[in-house]
Design an enzyme around this catalytic site. Sequence first.
Site, PDB file in Angstrom:
ATOM      1  N   CYS A   1      56.176 -96.207 -71.588  1.00  8.76           N
ATOM      2  CA  CYS A   1      56.607 -96.835 -70.332  1.00  8.76           C
ATOM      3  C   CYS A   1      56.526 -95.826 -69.189  1.00  8.76           C
ATOM      4  CB  CYS A   1      58.046 -97.349 -70.455  1.00  8.76           C
ATOM      5  SG  CYS A   1      58.186 -98.785 -71.537  1.00  8.76           S
ATOM      6  N   ASP A   2      57.169 -94.697 -69.383  1.00 10.11           N
ATOM      7  CA  ASP A   2      57.182 -93.635 -68.367  1.00 10.11           C
ATOM      8  C   ASP A   2      55.752 -93.139 -68.109  1.00 10.11           C
ATOM      9  OD1 ASP A   2      58.400 -91.884 -66.592  1.00 10.11           O
ATOM     10  OD2 ASP A   2      59.717 -90.970 -68.075  1.00 10.11           O
TER      11      ASP A   2
END
Length: 209
Positions: A149-150
């Site tokens: 995600c990051d």
Amino acid sequence: MERGRRPVVVTGFGPFGEHAVNASWIAVQELKKLGLGDDVDLHVYEIPVEYQKVQSIIPGLWKEHSPQLVVHVGVSGMATTVILEKCGHNEGYKGLDNSRFCPRSHCCVEGGPKCIDSVIDMDAVCKRVSTLGLDVTVTISKDAGRYLCDFAYYTSLYQSHGRSAFVHVPPLGKPYTAEQLGRALQAIIEEMLDVLEHSEGKINCRHEH
């Protein structure tokens, strides 16, 4: 002057780990059914949970659509609210992806800034959405978790000079349904577009004089 339709890209992630059904992709499909109004061309994509795929797919989406905004949606097993992420991080990627791979440098863009903030004021978006009476709680975070995600968020922010957003959703039924998440995404992205337009309006006014 009539405005053209604005391209907006929204992505969700495919299955990984215990998330055999990824709530983010289900929520994005619900959003697709709802749409973002007549003046927005909404394009949705499912992204595999693989670092190398992220690094090729995300720049490709920017190239293909020249979007006004890209919003990435991911699931967090720890989330109990819908979370707006303020920034992406470049370093600390040590978790293996679906193909048992992680970047040797543990970073997203070698030599890139440590963090990149979204140009969208997430506090303003959160406040606005919270007044709409949705049956979903929206909160803010500065740490998208140093996994895919990051990594996707940073890749997108780097590519777009900050014209990206990231939304974390909880797993389905914990506590929200797919429909609730879809409606929340619709409201959040509409507010993001509004905030983005107003901030750019100010910038353009300054440039025109």
